[in-house]
Design a protein around this motif. Structure first.
Motif, PDB file in Angstrom:
ATOM      1  N   VAL A 176      12.043 -23.629 -11.123  1.00  0.00           N
ATOM      2  CA  VAL A 176      13.402 -23.488 -11.651  1.00  0.00           C
ATOM      3  C   VAL A 176      14.382 -24.335 -10.850  1.00  0.00           C
ATOM      4  O   VAL A 176      14.472 -24.214  -9.630  1.00  0.00           O
ATOM      5  CB  VAL A 176      13.865 -22.019 -11.615  1.00  0.00           C
ATOM      6  N   GLY A 179      17.324 -24.384 -14.792  1.00  0.00           N
ATOM      7  CA  GLY A 179      16.822 -23.289 -15.600  1.00  0.00           C
ATOM      8  C   GLY A 179      16.483 -23.630 -17.036  1.00  0.00           C
ATOM      9  O   GLY A 179      16.065 -22.755 -17.801  1.00  0.00           O
ATOM     10  N   LEU A 204      19.411 -19.841  -9.953  1.00  0.00           N
ATOM     11  CA  LEU A 204      19.257 -18.791 -10.960  1.00  0.00           C
ATOM     12  C   LEU A 204      19.316 -17.412 -10.321  1.00  0.00           C
ATOM     13  O   LEU A 204      19.923 -16.488 -10.877  1.00  0.00           O
ATOM     14  CB  LEU A 204      17.946 -18.985 -11.714  1.00  0.00           C
TER      15      LEU A 204
END
Length: 313
Positions: A176, A179, A204
């Motif tokens: 990630v 995202g 995130l």
């Protein structure tokens, strides 16, 4: 009001749009990690990462007028290459805002695909501000590198391929940054989806904890995951569909990169090793009876940095 999450049907439509234009990357068994562990070798994709999936889907959705104005984006490098490649495929002008410390291999490759590259920014946040000013001045179309539902649907096609290769997959582990990839994959599959972020770039994780995007100053050897924030749309999808996000250290990423090079013969970049880092460090549970697929998302490493990581212990 939060943007609605993308659907499985959106991903399937994107798959039709990009069909035959990109590689169907292999899903390889990796018994060293477990009897039912697989690696989705997306580093073998065109441009060396998953990014062209979403970029091709996004550019195909633009009107003739939008294409005539050209596109602009900002990126550490893999999205830059994906945008430049897709723009060349569609015959669209492309400008990319990067920053002074961007991976030189990715800068050269982005220019090689025909894009103009601006390296005047000192940081990702600065590059974003320069891009917004450029869009206001020129009218070029801003293609977001991760927070766009059409782009995310394109990235989700990777998830469809995983399910076709491993029909009984129980868990997919995804690196990630901004995202966009995990939002797309989580929208395409019906299994556990776990995100992996560097400790120095918990974009995130911070957003999920705060309930809204949070700006950070990312610092990780995984330059492809050094996004300064997660967007509202991305957060909405991940809050609903991502089961967990774990953090890995730069040392764990380096160890995973060495593992992939020596044992799996996959010459990935640090960002591409993050999912395997979580498996090696025991931060993602591997069930003997439930297949796990780790996404090796990119292979655009700076040779000097890669050599240093591979030579160290």
């Amino acid at each position: 009001m939060e943007p609605p999450p993308i659907s499985r049907e959106d991903v399937e439509r994107a798959a039709e749009v990009i069909r035959g234009r990109l590689h169907r990357t292999p899903t390889l068994s990796c018994r060293t990690l477990g009897p039912h562990v697989f690696l989705k070798a997306e580093l073998l994709q065109r441009t060396g990462s998953f990014k062209p999936r979403g970029m091709l889907a996004k550019l195909a959705s633009l009107s003739a007028d939008e294409k005539s104005r050209g596109i602009v984006t900002w990126s550490a490098g893999n999205a830059a290459q994906g945008a430049a490649f897709a723009a060349r495929e569609e015959g669209v002008a492309c400008r990319v805002f990067m920053w002074a410390t961007a991976n030189p291999v990715k800068v050269v490759a982005t220019r090689g695909y025909g894009a103009e590259v601006d390296l005047e920014a000192a940081s990702p946040a600065d590059a974003h501000e320069r891009l917004l000013a450029h869009v206001e001045h020129t009218g070029q179309v801003f293609v977001h590198p991760f927070d766009d539902p059409v782009l995310q649907a394109g990235h989700g096609t990777l998830g469809l391929e995983i399910v076709e290769a491993v029909p009984d997959v129980g868990t997919i582990v995804v690196p990630v940054g901004g995202g966009g990839l995990i939002a797309g994959v989580a929208s395409a599959v019906d299994c556990c989806v776990i995100g992996v972020e560097p400790e120095g770039a918990p974009t995130l994780s911070a957003a999920l904890s705060a309930g809204a995007p949070v700006r950070i100053e990312p610092r990780s050897i995984a330059d492809g995951l050094n996004a300064p924030f997660t967007g509202d749309g991305t957060l909405a999808v991940c809050r609903e569909r991502v089961d967990e996000v774990v953090l890995v250290s730069d040392e764990e990423i380096a160890e995973a990169m060495r593992f992939l090079y020596t044992r799996a013969k996959l010459a990935c970049e640090p960002a591409g090793a993050a999912a395997v880092a979580a498996l090696l460090a025991g931060k993602v549970r591997v069930d003997a009876d439930s297949p796990v697929v780790a996404v090796v998302s990119g292979g655009n490493a700076d040779p000097a940095i890669a050599a240093g990581i591979l030579a160290s212990r």
